[in-house]
Design an enzyme around this catalytic site. Structure first.
Site, PDB file in Angstrom:
ATOM      1  N   ASP A 170      27.634 -24.141 -12.182  1.00  0.00           N
ATOM      2  CA  ASP A 170      27.346 -24.052 -10.753  1.00  0.00           C
ATOM      3  C   ASP A 170      25.933 -24.535 -10.441  1.00  0.00           C
ATOM      4  O   ASP A 170      25.011 -24.351 -11.238  1.00  0.00           O
ATOM      5  CB  ASP A 170      27.470 -22.609 -10.267  1.00  0.00           C
ATOM      6  N   ASP A 191      30.989 -27.769 -11.582  1.00  0.00           N
ATOM      7  CA  ASP A 191      31.547 -26.606 -10.890  1.00  0.00           C
ATOM      8  C   ASP A 191      31.031 -26.624  -9.451  1.00  0.00           C
ATOM      9  O   ASP A 191      30.690 -27.682  -8.944  1.00  0.00           O
ATOM     10  CB  ASP A 191      31.198 -25.317 -11.626  1.00  0.00           C
ATOM     11  N   ASP A 192      30.990 -25.461  -8.796  1.00  0.00           N
ATOM     12  CA  ASP A 192      30.579 -25.432  -7.400  1.00  0.00           C
ATOM     13  C   ASP A 192      29.178 -26.013  -7.221  1.00  0.00           C
ATOM     14  O   ASP A 192      28.263 -25.693  -7.990  1.00  0.00           O
ATOM     15  CB  ASP A 192      30.592 -24.004  -6.854  1.00  0.00           C
ATOM     16  N   HIS A 213      33.015 -29.036  -8.048  1.00  0.00           N
ATOM     17  CA  HIS A 213      34.117 -28.388  -7.343  1.00  0.00           C
ATOM     18  C   HIS A 213      33.887 -28.276  -5.847  1.00  0.00           C
ATOM     19  O   HIS A 213      34.701 -27.683  -5.147  1.00  0.00           O
ATOM     20  CB  HIS A 213      34.390 -27.001  -7.928  1.00  0.00           C
TER      21      HIS A 213
END
Length: 354
Positions: A170, A191-192, A213
């Site tokens: 993240d 990821d995010d 993401h």
């Protein structure tokens, strides 16, 4: 307080000791109570140790005078670089913080595998944090828990070297934050780009997110509240999702409210352009929304251009009936490229046709 003790203090400047210096324990601390400016020199922090500056006084300036690298050879779970205190001015002066994540990457991230530091940079400050590059993180990049107004700007987070084995990388994990602005930053990860888990008055603007993401609110769990989020003028490039709100299945006593998306551009989303669901788990969506977490007032203003790949779904909304409420004016959302989506559970969307 300062918890990485293999340093030589010269006033308020800190240089690594010579290689033959006696080892020191992580628990050893030195006080910075009299320092208004702290300068950290270039160095490699020994494996298994944190560089943690805590209990800093209001008005303290912290700056990097060179690149910081974190040594490897020990699998451990401590955070790498921590700033904690009052109103702090941090300037990285364009230098790099290198987590040397390749030593830890195993495709499992913080979900399992070898022990690895969860966060490379932990911020528990107000004030400003700017002008630094973060690369090769073992787990997540930033944990942000600001007690009062904080602006994060001109940060580059490049985890492109972890494209094959990096996981849970993240960008900004936000929780218990108040009056947070993140602007002018670049995130390349797996990821995010940002995950807003709890907080009030959060602005995420003029940032670039590539390869991960997407921009996310959540995952929202029991007891967490997100209220007042503006996501504007961001570019989301080749992410799994573009713009996302996710709440955990079988959780309760939590809420997301007053979210504004304005003038964002999403290109190349491979799964969903916009996704708002109330069935999230660590293993993915269950397909069945559960009650207990409300989502209220979600709007798209200006022009949000969202383009997906042809196999992706442009919009997916899955709410538990009655839990998505308020004003959902989506007249500022334009989608293209993928399959038409669905609105299951009765979110009161106007201005957009599925």
């Amino acid at each position: 307080m300062f918890s990485y003790s293999t340093y030589l203090s010269l006033g308020c400047s800190f240089l690594a000791l010579a290689a033959n210096a006696a080892p020191a324990t992580l628990a050893t601390r030195a006080s910075f109570s009299g320092c208004k400016t702290i300068t950290i020199a270039a160095q490699t922090v020994p494996a298994g140790k944190s560089l943690a500056l805590t209990n800093l006084a209001d008005g303290t300036t912290v700056q990097l005078a060179g690149d910081i690298s974190f040594g490897t050879g020990v699998h451990w779970t401590g955070n790498l670089f921590t700033l904690q205190g009052g109103k702090i001015i941090f300037n990285g002066n364009g230098h790099t913080i290198n987590g040397n994540g390749a030593y830890y990457w195993d495709g499992q991230g913080t979900n399992g595998g070898v022990d690895k530091p969860k966060y490379t940079v932990e911020l528990k400050i107000s004030g400003s944090f700017t002008n630094v590059k973060v690369i090769n993180v073992p787990g997540h990049a930033f944990s942000v828990q600001n007690p009062s107004a904080l602006t994060i700007s001109s940060v580059t987070y490049d985890n492109s070297a972890g494209a094959k084995l990096g996981h849970n990388t993240d960008g900004f994990d936000v929780s218990h934050s108040t009056d947070l602005t993140i602007t002018g930053c670049t995130v390349i990860n797996q990821d995010d780009c940002i995950a807003i888990n709890s907080g009030t008055n959060v602005v995420f603007s003029n940032n670039s997110c590539t390869g991960g993401h997407g921009i996310s609110i959540g995952s929202i769990k029991t007891g967490n509240v997100v209220n007042g989020v503006t996501i504007s003028n961001n570019k989301v490039i080749n992410n799994q999702n573009g713009l996302r709100i996710k709440t955990y299945a079988d959780n309760n006593n939590a809420s997301v409210s007053n979210v504004i998306y304005k003038d964002n551009t999403v290109t190349g989303a491979t799964s969903y352009g916009v996704i708002i669901v109330q069935d999230y788990t660590n293993s993915g969506e269950t397909g069945t929304a559960t009650p207990g977490i409300t989502i209220k007032n979600v709007s798209f203003q200006g022009t949000n251009s969202v383009s997906t790949t042809s196999s992706a779904t442009m919009v997916k909304v899955l709410c538990y009936p009655g839990d998505c409420t308020g004003t959902w004016n989506w007249s500022g959302l334009k989608t293209s490229g993928g399959k038409k989506g669905t609105n299951v559970g009765g979110a009161p969307i106007t201005g957009y046709t599925f």
